[in-house]
Design an enzyme around this catalytic site. Structure first.
Site, short mmCIF file in Angstrom:
data_model
loop_
_atom_site.label_atom_id
_atom_site.label_comp_id
_atom_site.label_asym_id
_atom_site.label_seq_id
_atom_site.Cartn_x
_atom_site.Cartn_y
_atom_site.Cartn_z
N SER A 1 10.03 -2.30 22.02
CA SER A 1 10.71 -1.66 20.94
C SER A 1 10.10 -0.64 20.10
CB SER A 1 11.64 -2.73 20.07
OG SER A 1 12.74 -3.29 20.78
N LYS B 1 9.87 -0.67 9.62
CA LYS B 1 11.13 -1.04 10.40
C LYS B 1 11.64 -2.24 9.54
CE LYS B 1 12.42 -2.82 14.96
NZ LYS B 1 12.00 -3.02 16.21
N SER C 1 14.34 -1.27 20.38
CA SER C 1 15.20 -1.52 18.92
C SER C 1 14.73 -0.56 17.71
CB SER C 1 15.26 -2.92 18.54
OG SER C 1 13.76 -3.54 18.51
N1 GLN Z 1 15.10 -3.73 24.70
C1 GLN Z 1 14.56 -5.09 24.69
C2 GLN Z 1 15.33 -6.10 24.24
O1 GLN Z 1 16.22 -5.83 23.90
C3 GLN Z 1 13.18 -5.04 23.61
C4 GLN Z 1 13.43 -5.37 22.21
C5 GLN Z 1 12.30 -5.61 21.40
O2 GLN Z 1 11.03 -5.10 21.85
N2 GLN Z 1 12.45 -5.81 20.17
O3 GLN Z 1 14.81 -7.31 24.07
#
Ligand code: GLN
Length: 506
Positions: free
Chosen positions: A178, A79, A154
């Protein structure tokens, strides 16, 4: 031998060790898949031009009889939130376009020490803010099951790369889900380790008290293999846990071999089994619970009343920490610099750079975070959110008195259509309801595919959570559940992908 791109990392590892196949062949097959489908899929932001050269070195070392790590020569995607010495690291943001870090993140360094093949960097929501990968400054990623749908976020790039056979393994980061939510909606496996279990050194920080790096794969055993590589104490990360960890690979193998859940208390969290979830997701969840009970698990209902406040607390704590972490993107130290017309000052350059370099979601959260931290509001917002966090930790402690693991659907819905929630930040935030509690408490969580939702034939995920430091329990029980589900359907879950034979959606 099966087609190389459809093999698991464990299978590739054995085939490489037996010299039935070379790392150059394995790497070439995955690069060819990227070449064939990624123009449409959009999982990668950068493909590593050195991948084949490293594979050649590994093959030469193997031919010379050098002792090698089990995953040596196996490809992995990373990532773009993780710093890599030889590749750009943008965290999906324009503000870091083209930035090449002066060091490797610790998990990346460990991949290289194991002599794994870094295929490249994967797409993500800007600074890991989002649940759909649509907030990337570099375009969307598609879901490998249905190209009109989101791959989750994400870490949609890592999940899509693994789900579409571009890589057997990938690294992700999980601040509020994410790793787990993209795994759920792409039919892959993803693990958020115990907070402090994997070093955050060199991970571009979103919310430091929540962030955790972890594995993405198509099987539980593969995630265990990768977790064993990246995990463990690192003196560069002050929150790294110094005590040793059990072998996750051994735990997963034990779990897969056992075939029984006798004596395992599986807690169903009432608050995460909501009437509001998509019917096909709930139906799969309840069918899975019945199957677990039929194989000896004791299903107990537990209540975690403070989970109702988890999303609210998270969306105060996260923006607060993010606003502070992102202050370092000041036009001086990293990446982009925009100089406005006239007589520029430090402030005007900084402001023009941040205006041009950050996307809407990032700006939204910076404003929310600085507000929540401002004098006069700090106690009311940030202070209250921290209290809720403590209450959620207590809910988990009480639940783990009654159960060995806790389960829920990983996400309330299957993958939604691209664009569907883009203009509705609140709807997007609410999709994290199931995953956020584990981050607030620092405990490990895993998502494994359960089955397809009846109404749309898309993957659903089972989330399994364990107490802090009990990651091995997740791998053991997760591997048992995966084996039982595979036996029930007669094939590994990913083979249900209608694009399976074509090797992922084109
Ligand atoms: N969807 C969550 C957010 O927008 C999780 C983000 C993450 O785990 N980096 O914060």
């Amino acid at each position: 031998m099966a087609d190389l791109i459809h093999m698991s990392a464990a299978e590739l590892s054995s085939a490489l060790a037996a010299r039935e196949v070379s790392s150059v062949e394995v790497t070439t097959a995955h690069l060819a898949q990227i070449d064939a489908i990624d123009g449409n899929l959009g999982a990668f932001l950068h493909v590593n031009a050195n991948a084949l050269a490293v594979a050649e070195e590994v093959d030469a070392a193997r031919a010379a009889g050098e002792p090698l790590h089990a995953l040596a020569g196996v490809p992995v995607a990373v990532k773009d939130v993780l710093c890599t010495l030889d590749m750009p690291s943008t965290a999906g943001s324009k503000i870091l376009e083209g930035w090449i870090p002066p060091y490797d993140a610790t998990p990346v360094r460990k991949l290289r020490e194991a002599r794994m093949i870094l295929l490249g960097k994967t797409n993500m929501d800007e600074f890991a803010m989002g649940s759909s990968t649509e907030h990337s400054a570099y375009g969307i990623t598609r879901n490998p099951w249905d190209g009109d749908r989101i791959p989750g976020g994400s870490g949609g790039g890592s999940a899509a790369a693994v789900g579409a056979y571009e890589a057997p393994l990938a690294l992700g980061s999980d601040t509020g889900g994410s790793i787990r939510q993209p795994a759920s909606v792409t039919g892959t496996v993803g693990v958020k380790p115990t907070y402090g279990g994997v070093s955050r050194y060199g991970a571009i920080a979103l919310a430091s008290s929540l962030d955790q790096i972890g594995p993405v794969s198509r099987t539980v055993l593969d995630s265990a293999l990768l977790h064993d590589v990246i995990g463990g104490y690192d003196h560069h990360d002050s929150t790294s846990i110094p005590t040793p960890w059990a072998s996750f690979t051994d735990a997963a193998r034990r779990g897969a071999a056992s075939g029984s859940l006798a004596g395992v208390r599986v807690g169903v969290i009432k608050e995460l089994d909501s009437e509001g979830f998509q019917p096909g997701v709930r139906a799969q969840f309840h069918a899975t619970l019945e199957m677990l009970a039929a194989h000896g698990a004791e299903i107990v209902e537990v209540s975690a009343p403070n989970f109702d406040y988890a999303v609210s607390a998270y969306y105060l704590i996260l923006p607060a920490e993010a606003s502070s972490n992102l202050a370092k993107f000041d036009s001086v130290r990293f990446g982009l610099r925009v100089t406005p017309e006239g007589t520029p000052t430090v402030e005007s350059v900084m402001s023009a750079t941040r205006e041009a370099g950050f996307g809407d979601e990032v700006k939204r959260r910076i404003i929310l975070g600085t507000y929540a931290l401002s004098a006069g509001y700090y106690d009311a917002y940030y202070g209250s959110a921290q209290k809720v966090r403590t209450l959620i930790q207590r809910d988990f402690a009480a639940a783990f008195d009654q159960a060995d693991v806790l389960v829920s659907p990983t996400a309330p819905t299957t993958a939604w259509k691209l664009g569907e929630k883009l203009d509705d930040p609140l709807a997007m935030w609410l999709s994290d309801i199931t995953t956020i509690p584990a981050n607030l408490a620092g405990i490990p969580g895993m998502s494994i595919p359960m089955g397809l939702a009846a109404e749309d034939n898309l993957p659903t995920g089972l989330q399994i959570m364990a107490p802090a430091h009990a990651d091995a329990r997740l791998y053991e029980i997760g591997a048992t559940i995966e084996a039982l589900l595979d036996a029930q359907r007669g094939a590994p879950f990913h083979t249900l992908n209608p694009h399976f034979s074509a090797g992922g959606n084109r």
